[in-house]
Motif scaffolding. Sequence first.
Motif, mmCIF file in Angstrom:
data_model
loop_
_atom_site.group_PDB
_atom_site.id
_atom_site.type_symbol
_atom_site.label_atom_id
_atom_site.label_comp_id
_atom_site.label_asym_id
_atom_site.label_seq_id
_atom_site.Cartn_x
_atom_site.Cartn_y
_atom_site.Cartn_z
ATOM 1 N N PRO A 29 -1.608 -10.491 -5.353
ATOM 2 C CA PRO A 29 -1.812 -11.231 -4.109
ATOM 3 C C PRO A 29 -1.295 -10.444 -2.916
ATOM 4 C CG PRO A 29 0.071 -12.118 -5.289
ATOM 5 C CD PRO A 29 -0.568 -11.115 -6.206
ATOM 6 N N ASP A 30 -1.913 -10.652 -1.773
ATOM 7 C CA ASP A 30 -1.459 -10.030 -0.530
ATOM 8 C C ASP A 30 -0.813 -11.130 0.313
ATOM 9 O OD1 ASP A 30 -1.003 -8.667 1.776
ATOM 10 O OD2 ASP A 30 -3.018 -7.829 1.959
ATOM 11 N N TRP A 31 0.490 -11.273 0.161
ATOM 12 C CA TRP A 31 1.222 -12.347 0.834
ATOM 13 C C TRP A 31 1.276 -12.145 2.347
ATOM 14 C CZ3 TRP A 31 3.767 -16.498 -1.605
ATOM 15 C CH2 TRP A 31 3.838 -16.443 -3.002
ATOM 16 N N THR A 32 1.387 -10.898 2.770
ATOM 17 C CA THR A 32 1.745 -10.610 4.162
ATOM 18 C C THR A 32 0.626 -9.989 4.979
ATOM 19 O OG1 THR A 32 2.500 -8.364 3.637
ATOM 20 C CG2 THR A 32 4.090 -10.166 3.364
ATOM 21 N N GLY A 33 -0.423 -9.564 4.328
ATOM 22 C CA GLY A 33 -1.447 -8.784 5.026
ATOM 23 C C GLY A 33 -1.104 -7.308 5.037
ATOM 24 N N GLN A 34 0.093 -6.962 4.549
ATOM 25 C CA GLN A 34 0.552 -5.566 4.483
ATOM 26 C C GLN A 34 1.115 -5.229 3.111
ATOM 27 O OE1 GLN A 34 3.327 -6.029 7.891
ATOM 28 N NE2 GLN A 34 2.154 -4.423 8.902
ATOM 29 N N CYS A 35 0.869 -6.090 2.134
ATOM 30 C CA CYS A 35 1.443 -5.865 0.808
ATOM 31 C C CYS A 35 0.975 -4.536 0.232
ATOM 32 C CB CYS A 35 1.079 -7.012 -0.135
ATOM 33 S SG CYS A 35 2.020 -8.525 0.190
ATOM 34 N N GLY A 36 1.908 -3.863 -0.451
ATOM 35 C CA GLY A 36 1.621 -2.545 -0.995
ATOM 36 C C GLY A 36 2.073 -1.430 -0.066
ATOM 37 N N THR A 37 2.732 -1.809 1.047
ATOM 38 C CA THR A 37 3.237 -0.821 2.005
ATOM 39 C C THR A 37 4.722 -1.114 2.263
ATOM 40 O OG1 THR A 37 2.801 -2.147 3.994
ATOM 41 C CG2 THR A 37 0.979 -0.808 3.120
ATOM 42 N N PRO A 38 5.477 -0.128 2.791
ATOM 43 C CA PRO A 38 6.885 -0.389 3.133
ATOM 44 C C PRO A 38 7.025 -1.509 4.157
ATOM 45 C CG PRO A 38 6.460 1.971 3.071
ATOM 46 C CD PRO A 38 5.120 1.292 2.963
ATOM 47 N N GLU A 39 6.064 -1.606 5.078
ATOM 48 C CA GLU A 39 6.110 -2.672 6.077
ATOM 49 C C GLU A 39 5.975 -4.048 5.420
ATOM 50 O OE1 GLU A 39 4.183 -0.006 6.216
ATOM 51 O OE2 GLU A 39 5.198 1.105 7.836
ATOM 52 N N GLY A 40 5.184 -4.099 4.340
ATOM 53 C CA GLY A 40 5.013 -5.352 3.629
ATOM 54 C C GLY A 40 6.319 -5.860 3.049
ATOM 55 N N PHE A 41 7.190 -4.929 2.615
ATOM 56 C CA PHE A 41 8.493 -5.315 2.066
ATOM 57 C C PHE A 41 9.287 -6.099 3.091
ATOM 58 C CE2 PHE A 41 13.004 -4.564 1.359
ATOM 59 C CZ PHE A 41 13.140 -4.827 0.007
ATOM 60 N N TRP A 42 9.319 -5.597 4.345
ATOM 61 C CA TRP A 42 10.085 -6.278 5.399
ATOM 62 C C TRP A 42 9.367 -7.536 5.859
ATOM 63 C CZ3 TRP A 42 14.744 -4.751 5.252
ATOM 64 C CH2 TRP A 42 15.053 -3.423 4.913
ATOM 65 N N ALA A 43 8.050 -7.551 5.768
ATOM 66 C CA ALA A 43 7.311 -8.767 6.121
ATOM 67 C C ALA A 43 7.648 -9.906 5.168
ATOM 68 C CB ALA A 43 5.801 -8.484 6.107
ATOM 69 N N HIS A 44 7.896 -9.579 3.916
ATOM 70 C CA HIS A 44 8.331 -10.600 2.959
ATOM 71 C C HIS A 44 9.654 -11.219 3.412
ATOM 72 C CE1 HIS A 44 5.661 -10.703 -0.577
ATOM 73 N NE2 HIS A 44 5.382 -9.438 -0.305
ATOM 74 N N ARG A 45 10.550 -10.382 3.888
ATOM 75 C CA ARG A 45 11.833 -10.892 4.376
ATOM 76 C C ARG A 45 11.609 -11.872 5.539
ATOM 77 N NH1 ARG A 45 16.375 -7.429 3.556
ATOM 78 N NH2 ARG A 45 16.259 -6.597 1.429
ATOM 79 N N TYR A 46 10.670 -11.519 6.401
ATOM 80 C CA TYR A 46 10.413 -12.329 7.595
ATOM 81 C C TYR A 46 9.873 -13.704 7.222
ATOM 82 C CZ TYR A 46 8.456 -13.788 12.067
ATOM 83 O OH TYR A 46 8.146 -14.492 13.210
ATOM 84 N N ILE A 47 8.956 -13.765 6.231
ATOM 85 C CA ILE A 47 8.383 -15.056 5.839
ATOM 86 C C ILE A 47 9.203 -15.738 4.750
ATOM 87 C CG2 ILE A 47 6.058 -14.328 6.472
ATOM 88 C CD1 ILE A 47 5.429 -13.946 3.517
#
Length: 274
Positions: free
Chosen positions: A221-239
């Motif tokens: 699943p692409d939870w953040t719209g950026q999953c699979g990237t380093p930015e996606g890791f921090w986006a998970h923290r945000y949501i």
Amino acid sequence: MSRPHGYARYRLDGCRCYVCGWAVAQYNDAREHAMRRGTWQPWTDATPVRAHLERLADCGMGLRRIAALAGVDRKRLQAVLHGRPERGTGPQEKVRPALAAAVLAVEPTLENLSPSTLISPHGTRRRVHALVAVGWPQHHLAIHLGMTPSNFTQMLARDHVLVRRALAARAMYDALWRADPAEHGASTGGIARARRYAAVHAWPPPGAWDDDRIDDPEAHPDWTGQCGTPEGFWAHRYIKVPACQPCRDAFNADRRARKATTSNLLTTQEGTVR
């Protein structure tokens, strides 16, 4: 049961009526024109057809079902696969182009599989989990599928699911993923409990899934719209959702790359000072 009047009945049954004679005349005329144009191809290689039949069989499709979907006689497919033992012949090496085209057009979609075929449960499970994540209580979903809550729970826990159940779950998902559970009888408390339960079990909502890949066991699943990237890791923290595996992998790979770059830079600087 007699064949319909036409080319086959003229050749195989010896019928000499007007309809059968006309069909043969049309066939012969078309063949002669094609031969003059150099486009006459009465036969084609049977190997791709045989490989496709074997692939469909691996997906759980029986020869009778394939023949019905392709609109051809099952015995003709048996001849392609196994030959005709009563005649002492092996698998056919050539087939008519029309038969090849008809068989190759058959795909192992859910609609084409037998309703009792067992398939991977991933798509069914993900669709149910996504609906729970947006507030649908599981007992409402069980009722929608005409199941008891216990049977519904058992279905989601099994290693396989029936095609008919998968089709029903897909139709339910398409009908409910944008609907408001409250407008369909779900209580405020039931909706809140469903969402909490999904959050605790990290069940992605519908927006995290690509419709083209939700049935793919290898998809994430692409939870953040950026999953699979380093930015996606921090986006998970945000949501406030635990990082998914692709994001953790990307973050760790980026951290290792940064450490390697820093180490190389320090080594270069030490060499320069010396």
